[in-house]
Write a protein that holds these residues in place. Sequence first.
Motif, PDB file in Angstrom:
ATOM      1  N   ALA A 117       0.828  -1.207   0.000  1.00  0.00           N
ATOM      2  CA  ALA A 117       0.000   0.000   0.000  1.00  0.00           C
ATOM      3  C   ALA A 117       0.863   1.259   0.000  1.00  0.00           C
ATOM      4  CB  ALA A 117      -0.917  -0.012   1.221  1.00  0.00           C
ATOM      5  N   VAL A 118       1.892   1.223   0.825  1.00  0.00           N
ATOM      6  CA  VAL A 118       2.780   2.384   0.894  1.00  0.00           C
ATOM      7  C   VAL A 118       3.450   2.596  -0.460  1.00  0.00           C
ATOM      8  CG1 VAL A 118       4.803   3.380   1.996  1.00  0.00           C
ATOM      9  CG2 VAL A 118       3.201   2.007   3.342  1.00  0.00           C
ATOM     10  N   ALA A 119       3.900   1.490  -1.057  1.00  0.00           N
ATOM     11  CA  ALA A 119       4.572   1.572  -2.351  1.00  0.00           C
ATOM     12  C   ALA A 119       3.656   2.201  -3.392  1.00  0.00           C
ATOM     13  CB  ALA A 119       4.992   0.167  -2.788  1.00  0.00           C
ATOM     14  N   ALA A 120       2.426   1.743  -3.404  1.00  0.00           N
ATOM     15  CA  ALA A 120       1.463   2.265  -4.365  1.00  0.00           C
ATOM     16  C   ALA A 120       1.293   3.768  -4.163  1.00  0.00           C
ATOM     17  CB  ALA A 120       0.123   1.551  -4.193  1.00  0.00           C
ATOM     18  N   ARG A 149       7.824  -2.032  -3.795  1.00  0.00           N
ATOM     19  CA  ARG A 149       7.911  -2.516  -2.410  1.00  0.00           C
ATOM     20  C   ARG A 149       9.349  -2.497  -1.932  1.00  0.00           C
ATOM     21  NH1 ARG A 149       4.949  -7.474  -3.708  1.00  0.00           N
ATOM     22  NH2 ARG A 149       6.783  -8.581  -2.991  1.00  0.00           N
ATOM     23  N   ALA A 150      10.248  -2.904  -2.807  1.00  0.00           N
ATOM     24  CA  ALA A 150      11.652  -2.982  -2.411  1.00  0.00           C
ATOM     25  C   ALA A 150      12.157  -1.637  -1.916  1.00  0.00           C
ATOM     26  CB  ALA A 150      12.490  -3.463  -3.580  1.00  0.00           C
ATOM     27  N   SER A 181      10.788  -0.815   1.468  1.00  0.00           N
ATOM     28  CA  SER A 181      11.489  -1.638   2.450  1.00  0.00           C
ATOM     29  C   SER A 181      12.830  -1.009   2.811  1.00  0.00           C
ATOM     30  CB  SER A 181      11.701  -3.038   1.895  1.00  0.00           C
ATOM     31  OG  SER A 181      12.442  -3.826   2.801  1.00  0.00           O
ATOM     32  N   ARG A 182      13.554  -0.575   1.787  1.00  0.00           N
ATOM     33  CA  ARG A 182      14.859   0.039   2.042  1.00  0.00           C
ATOM     34  C   ARG A 182      14.716   1.281   2.913  1.00  0.00           C
ATOM     35  NH1 ARG A 182      15.486  -1.118  -3.906  1.00  0.00           N
ATOM     36  NH2 ARG A 182      16.626  -3.082  -3.923  1.00  0.00           N
ATOM     37  N   VAL A 183      13.751   2.110   2.561  1.00  0.00           N
ATOM     38  CA  VAL A 183      13.557   3.346   3.329  1.00  0.00           C
ATOM     39  C   VAL A 183      13.194   3.031   4.780  1.00  0.00           C
ATOM     40  CG1 VAL A 183      12.122   5.400   3.613  1.00  0.00           C
ATOM     41  CG2 VAL A 183      12.894   4.712   1.330  1.00  0.00           C
TER      42      VAL A 183
END
Lengths: 355, 355
Positions: free
Chosen positions: B22-25, B31-32, B35-37
């Motif tokens: 959801a955050v990625a969108a 997503r990756a 995740s890194r952030v």
Amino acid sequence: MPDPTLDPAPDPRHDVRPTLEAVAARAGVSRATVSRVVNGGAGVRQPLVDQVRKAVDELGYVPNHAARTLVTRRNGAVAVIIDEPEFRIFSDPFFSRQIRGISRELNAHDAQLVLLLVEGRGDFDRVTRYLAGGHVDGVLAFSLHTDDELPAVISRFRVPTVYGGRPERTGAEGGAGTPPVPYVDCDNRGGAREAVRHLVALGRRRIAHIAGPRDQTSALDRIDGYRDVLPDAGPEMTVEGDFTAEGGARAAEELLDRCPGVDAVFVANDLMASGVLRVLRERGLRVPEDVAVVGFDDMASVAESTDPPLTTVRQDVEGMGRLMVRLLMERLDSGAGQWPASVVTPTELILRDSA
Amino acid sequence: MPDPTLDPAPDPRHDVRPTLEAVAARAGVSRATVSRVVNGGAGVRQPLVDQVRKAVDELGYVPNHAARTLVTRRNGAVAVIIDEPEFRIFSDPFFSRQIRGISRELNAHDAQLVLLLVEGRGDFDRVTRYLAGGHVDGVLAFSLHTDDELPAVISRFRVPTVYGGRPERTGAEGGAGTPPVPYVDCDNRGGAREAVRHLVALGRRRIAHIAGPRDQTSALDRIDGYRDVLPDAGPEMTVEGDFTAEGGARAAEELLDRCPGVDAVFVANDLMASGVLRVLRERGLRVPEDVAVVGFDDMASVAESTDPPLTTVRQDVEGMGRLMVRLLMERLDSGAGQWPASVVTPTELILRDSA
DNA sequence: GTGAAAGCGCTAACAG
DNA sequence: CTGTTAGCGCTTTCAC
């Protein structure tokens, strides 16, 4: 591919623990079957169950909790949140006993105890984040003060919670849409009444009260109990302490200076009572001849070793801890629907030598 | 005053916690990248970092711990195992303080505290299973008795562990292949020496010792310290107690019956010392005039409220708890390679009125 | 520097 | 009854 020349140190956490897959292979069945057996074995034929059990034993298989939680959304853990300034938890056996009761009951339900000690705003944010993360199935919250923000956070994240000690806002008082707040508490008010009545029955005429901090409902309830029996006692007969032995001593000094004729004191907890006894002794007042003293809690380590041993109101701290867990589990098992009712446990007056 | 940081009322649909997806969108990345952030943001360009952070805030995203654990094999939790019969934890503030220290330091390392109270064989199996399940990254183990099986279990599952109090078998004594056992303890022997030397300096000639149970190394070490200073004291001058006030009283009775001429007692902990003081008083012996008494622990709730206040050996219980966590974290961060060294913390003689 | 894709170990439909 | 098949939400190579 890792560079073999680096020769990385073997990490024990990466030890090859057998998985469902491995057990399934060994037992000659599918992962699903193994899963069923591991989770009770319902609906699997006996011979297969035995095969699987054997494989599990031989491989020393233990389910991976993280994987299970990921899919079931249940983590089998309950957080115990204690929001208490350092000085009390340092000297009060109360928490040890309460936690012991909780631990026992949690064990019986096969759940883990995650301890969250809150000491200030920083900690508070950390706990908030933790609850938001949904890492625990439920919460047992303690030592709430009337200005505590924890209930707000808890209700915001809708984490099933049972409070230890009556929170300021009970369900009945809550606004619209606010779910009732289940709690477990002893009958503070009734216990206080019994203590004061005992003093009255002893023929004492000038009975004072050394109270706990007014930001805790238990202290307020004990004051109420005192007033129930002695509605006409003047305000100078009640002095506020802080639930510590030192605070009890200070309160006693103040009380004796203010009302030299006092012949009995109902002290809101045993720790303070021990301080009161010390001051009384220092002033050459005999207990119980000159001044009778009754405490509250029946903390064995304190009440039995004072001089004289303390007459006090006993509350079943461990039992209350267990009860909290039972209420929470009830709530968890009922889906999200049912809110359990609060429970108020009885107290008992323990007669020793101080009154 | 309400803290605005608590306010970012997240997604109203509380039951659906936002995922990385959801955050990625929302941030318009993969997503990756999110995740890194979330994990520090190394190697991601600043503008993207900001976008992601913004999306995280807006959605009130909190990482799912189970999912993370599943892949990283790290659970961010440490188990505290206390193996102690009920009577002590019920009355001894020692554990509260130790746990407070541990909790604080664990918070600083962003790790959770899972409390495991062991009371008998049944519990023991449960703990074994828990450790085998690899649910925690490490263990802090307490109150080991010389016949304890826990160390064996712990070493079998290779869970990184730090002991509180010197275990019976130290690393130096361990057999081949047995890793050293890191522990944190106070200088029991040195503290005992200091206490006894103080009594000697006071001119006392018949100095007795009331010891703790011989299945605990702390009790043994304190006996050793006593003997270091008084190698010629007869065996009748040492009586074994059980670290409780009542046990201290019993031991004092026995001692006084056996050696009426005693003019000083070094008691192995404050709780027992409070019992000793009571017996002394009952027998009409003045403290410190007739008999000087020195305790051990400097448990404020006990030592400061006895009559007279207790001269005792202070150990920094909270500091020891914090130290244990630091050693464990050191071990965890070093991969599996390094075993931290044990630490023995200094004690300090606190002079009050009993000696 | 960023994204796509492959799982981590397990449970839970859904077929057979 | 039992096996097959999807994911749960996240990190982590590996390409681009």
